[in-house]
Each structure stands twice: as structure tokens, then as C-alpha cells.
Design an enzyme around this catalytic site. Structure first.
Site: not given
Ligand code: BG6
Length: 484
Positions: A383, A191
Site C-alpha cells: 500500500e 496492518e
Molecule cells: C490503510 C488500510 O491503513 O490505509 C486501507 O489498510 C486504507 O484499508 C488505507 O484504505 C488508506 O487509508 P484511508 O483512510 O485513506 O482509506
């Protein structure tokens, strides 16, 4: 629901990051990283939804003085460092083709600026990659996932300092040389656009030390772009045939109405988001960003050769995270809603997660089509997933039908996008095993197919337990996305 559009060899799997997973923050010669300094703040006391910034030397000193006191969940993770064999066996049982993980930079270079790597750190990842190989799982490795060595923050104010380019490239070359033959898929910066939301997590910047924050952030990003391009070059030279990509927190932005003002606002938000992939995929700064810099008195210092490196060493594929879409309005006074790092106006057509993130499967298809049109390189969703509260029933089962529904709806849209011509090469759902939240350091915000018995304060046995979604995802993979 049956779909038949996923190509043979599609890379199904799950995604994680060292700082949210490994724990053992002070074992094996590892140095401190930026996220080791972020403590847990209970929901009632949180000023924002995201709590992950350290802003000044004084704040950092106070945190360091605390040593092990306080609640720093990312230091303990879910103890993957000691339990990786058990976890990888479960991933293999689900049929993972790939496992996305990151290498913790300070495990390899505890301070970040040494010449000699830490052998214990290198050996740990050898063991992990060998274990994955046992099951035929391809590692997909992020070089930098919010794990900047803390020393680089203290001594150099992070990526504001050009010297970090060389430190990073040395780190990248070290791991390429060590793991060639074991790792064929790489990502440079997770990111990469995060720095515009958190200068500390994205670039290791203590904002109190800089005069013009935006200037400092974009300069730091320029250094990351150059470092990323040089890592691409090194990867191609050291591991011929490997693929290396960039990674964007993708935000699809809709206009609130068809008013031209709203449409323009949405377009501009979208451009700001795609600026990062424009540089990394096309190899040059887009003109709208140069105009933005001019208007905002931002001067990016580029050294001779930088533009050439960016142009000649673009990425092989574009990867991104996708959790939600956003709505923009031409009227700035409109109340903004939250997202992980983004804000926008509430979309009345969408439901939200327990954390207020607007769930939009079709937006994933929109974004896949838009990005493929723009770049014409393979895309990889690295993701996506639903952070939710899970309940363990008396019989020990965890019936996470809401997660299955979320994932099914997104995978359906991926399938449609592929049918419509998008070159999508893989999908790793976020947090395939429950881990510590990046944004809130909560353990109770769970994404996994595998439940981990631990609460926000580190209580629990760390026992792993399959959720209902475990078998569901196993079938999705076994049928190559045909049975959802
Ligand atoms: C992304 C990141 O922004 O979102 C991850 O690359 C992160 O590291 C994921 O865990 C989900 O966000 P969160 O705050 O729910 O863990």
C-alpha cells in the site's frame, strides 16, 4: 527520469480490500462484518479524522436497529461484486502483474464460527481468480483486512477470546484448499498493528466490555500472532511453493532534533511499530516489549506450544503500507499532528496531503533500508498512494498530475533502495480504483488510476473512467519502472 533497478518479475499492481470495494454486503449469503457497521460522518461533524470505532453493545444495538437507514458506504463499496470483470479488464489494460484484494471472511463463514463454509461466497472468489488468471494477473490475497464477522464481536468480544484462533485457522485452511493452484501469494492480517489504534477494527473488541484495554488488546494480538503462524504453517502444507507474508502499517519515526531525548523517543516509537514484525518475521517477542508489558502490568497468557509455533512458522516475506513518516519528541507536551492512525510533530521539511498526511518519499527509502537490514527477508510494498480530491473536467478528463508526482517520487526512492541492496519484490499502490476510505468512509478521498462516479452519499452512476495517471502507470509497468 529513467531508472533501471527493478528486477525482472517485479510484481507491479494495485491494492484493495473487500470491505471498501465489493459492496453487496447482504448478498450471496454474506454475514455482517465489523466495517458494515461504520457509518459516514461528514467532515464538519467528525470529532477526529478517523471515524471507525464501535465501542459498546448499546452502540452496536442502535446501529443494528437502523438496518439500512443511514449512510454506510462500506456496505455499498463500488459494487466490485457485480462489476469485477470490467474492473479486472482495466487492471489488465494497465498491465498489472498482481492484484491485491482481500477475501471477506463473513462471505465464507457468515458468522465466523461455523464448520461449513458458504458455497456462494467461495464461488464468487473462484470467479474473480479465474478472471484474473485470464489476464495472467497473480492475486495477492489478504485473509483478514478489517472484515471480522460481526457475530464474533457479539458472542466472543472478538480476538480477546482464544477460540478465534481455531475459527481463523479453519477459515484459512478452507480457502487454501479451495484456491490452491489459483492463489500463490497470501497475507495474514492487514496492518496487524492497527489494534493499538482501534481495538474494534483491528481485533473486533468492544472496549466497554473490558477492564484493562491495553491488556485486552495485547492479548488479542497474541491470539492473532498465533493464528497467523498457524495459517503460515497450513499454507506451506496445503500449497507448497506459495508465499505468505505479514503486513504492517509502517511508520518511520524521525527525532525532532539531535537531542538525545528526541532520538530516544523516536527509537522507542519505532520499536513499538516494529514489535509486530519482530514477532512475525523473527518468531519471538522482543525483549523491549516484554519489559514494556512488565512495566504496564500486562500479562500475556500464552499456552504451551505458542512460542514454538511462532518460532517455527515465520513468514516468507514482509509486506507493509507506507503513506507518511512521523516526528517524535522527548517533550511530551509538544502539539501532535495527525496521520492515518498515528500522531507526531509536524515536519517542517515536508508537504502534506489534503488530509494532512505528511508526504515523504525519501522516508520510504529509509524504511526499506532499515527493515531489510533488520530482517533480511524479501519486502513487498502493498500500500502506498495519495488520497486526494479529483475533478472531472468538462471534457470528462481527470488530470491527476499531483498523484503522478507522488507516485513517481516514491517509485524513484524504491529504485534507489533496490540499487542499494534491498530485496524488494513488488509494489501495489493503494486503491488502484477509487474506493471507500477506511478511515473516514469517504468516497471523495480518491487514490485510483480509475475514477468511479459515486459521491459520499452513494449518488452517481458508478461509471469507471480512466484518469491521466492510468496511462502513466501503464508505462511504468511496461518499462518495469524504467520510465517514470
Ligand atoms: C490503510 C488500510 O491503513 O490505509 C486501507 O489498510 C486504507 O484499508 C488505507 O484504505 C488508506 O487509508 P484511508 O483512510 O485513506 O482509506
Amino acid at each position: 527520469m529513467k531508472t533501471k533497478h527493478f528486477p525482472e518479475g517485479f510484481l507491479w499492481g494495485g491494492a484493495t480490500a473487500a470491505n471498501q470495494l465489493e459492496g453487496a454486503y447482504n448478498e450471496g449469503g454474506k454475514g455482517l462484518s465489523i466495517f458494515d457497521m461504520v457509518s459516514f460522518v461528514p467532515k464538519e461533524e467528525r470529532g477526529h479524522d478517523i471515524e471507525m470505532d464501535v465501542k459498546s453493545d448499546q452502540e452496536l444495538e442502535e446501529l443494528l436497529a437502523k438496518k439500512d437507514e443511514g449512510n454506510f458506504p462500506k456496505r455499498r463499496g463500488i459494487d466490485f461484486y457485480h462489476r469485477y470483470k470490467e474492473d479486472i479488464a482495466l487492471f489488465a489494460e494497465m498491465g498489472f502483474k498482481t492484484f491485491r484484494m482481500s477475501i471477506s471472511w463473513p462471505r465464507i463463514f457468515p458468522n465466523g464460527d461455523e464448520r461449513e463454509p458458504n458455497e456462494e461466497g467461495l464461488a464468487f472468489y473462484d470467479r474473480v481468480f479465474d478472471e484474473l488468471a485470464k489476464y495472467g494477473i497473480e492475486p495477492l490475497v489478504t485473509l483478514s483486512h478489517y472484515e471480522i464477522p460481526l457475530h464474533l464481536v457479539q458472542k466472543y468480544n472478538g480476538w480477546t477470546d482464544r477460540r478465534l484462533v481455531d475459527f481463523f485457522v479453519h477459515y484459512a485452511e478452507t480457502v487454501f484448499n479451495r484456491y490452491k493452484g489459483k492463489v500463490n501469494y497470501w497475507l495474514t492480517f492487514n496492518e496487524i498493528n492497527i489494534s493499538t489504534f482501534s481495538a474494534y477494527i483491528g481485533s473486533g473488541i468492544l472496549v466497554d466490555r473490558v477492564e484493562h484495554k491495553e491488556q485486552a488488546v495485547y492479548q488479542a494480538l497474541h491470539h492473532q500472532f498465533v493464528a497467523s503462524a498457524r495459517a503460515v504453517k497450513a499454507c506451506h502444507e496445503i500449497i507448497p511453493g506459495a508465499m505468505i507474508g505479514c503486513m504492517l502499517a509502517r511508520m518511520e519515526v524521525y527525532p525532532e532534533t539531535c537531542s538525545p531525548d528526541d532520538v530516544l523517543a523516536a527509537l522507542e516509537e519505532d520499536q513499538k511499530n516494529l514489535f509486530f514484525t519482530d514477532v512475525q518475521v523473527r518468531g519471538y517477542y522482543p525483549s523491549f516489549m516484554r519489559a514494556y508489558f512488565k512495566e504496564n502490568n500486562i500479562n500475556i497468557e500464552m499456552l504451551p506450544g505458542d512460542e514454538e509455533v511462532l518460532l517455527n512458522h515465520t513468514v516468507d516475506f514482509l509486506s507493509f503500507s507506507y503513506y507518511m513518516s512521523m516526528v517524535a519528541s522527548g517533550s511530551p507536551e509538544k502539539i501532535k499532528e495527525k496521520g492515518n492512525f498515528f500522531t507526531g510533530i509536524k515536519n517542517p521539511f515536508l508537504e502534506t496531503s489534503d488530509w494532512g498526511w505528511q508526504i515523504d518519499p525519501k522516508g520510504l527509502r529509509v524504511t526499506l533500508k532499515k527493515m531489510y537490514d533488520r530482517y533480511q527477508v524479501p519486502l513487498f510494498i502493498v500500500e502506498n498512494g495519495l488520497g486526494a480530491y479529483d475533478k472531472v473536467e468538462e471534457d470528462g478528463s481527470i488530470n491527476d498530475d499531483y498523484r503522478i508526482d507522488y507516485l513517481r517520487a516514491h517509485i524513484e526512492q524504491m529504485s534507489e533502495a533496490i540499487k542499494e541492496g534491498v530485496d524488494l519484490i513488488g509494489y501495489t499502490s493503494w486503491g488502484c480504483i477509487d474506493l471507500i476510505s477506511a478511515g473516514t468512509s469517504e468516497m471523495s478521498k480518491r487514490y485510483g488510476f480509475i475514477y468511479v462516479d459515486q459521491d459520499d452519499y452513494g449518488n452517481g452512476t458508478l461509471e469507471r473512467r480512466k484518469k491521466k495517471s492510468f496511462d502513466w502507470y501503464k508505462n511504468v509497468i511496461a518499462s518495469n519502472g524504467e520510465v517514470l
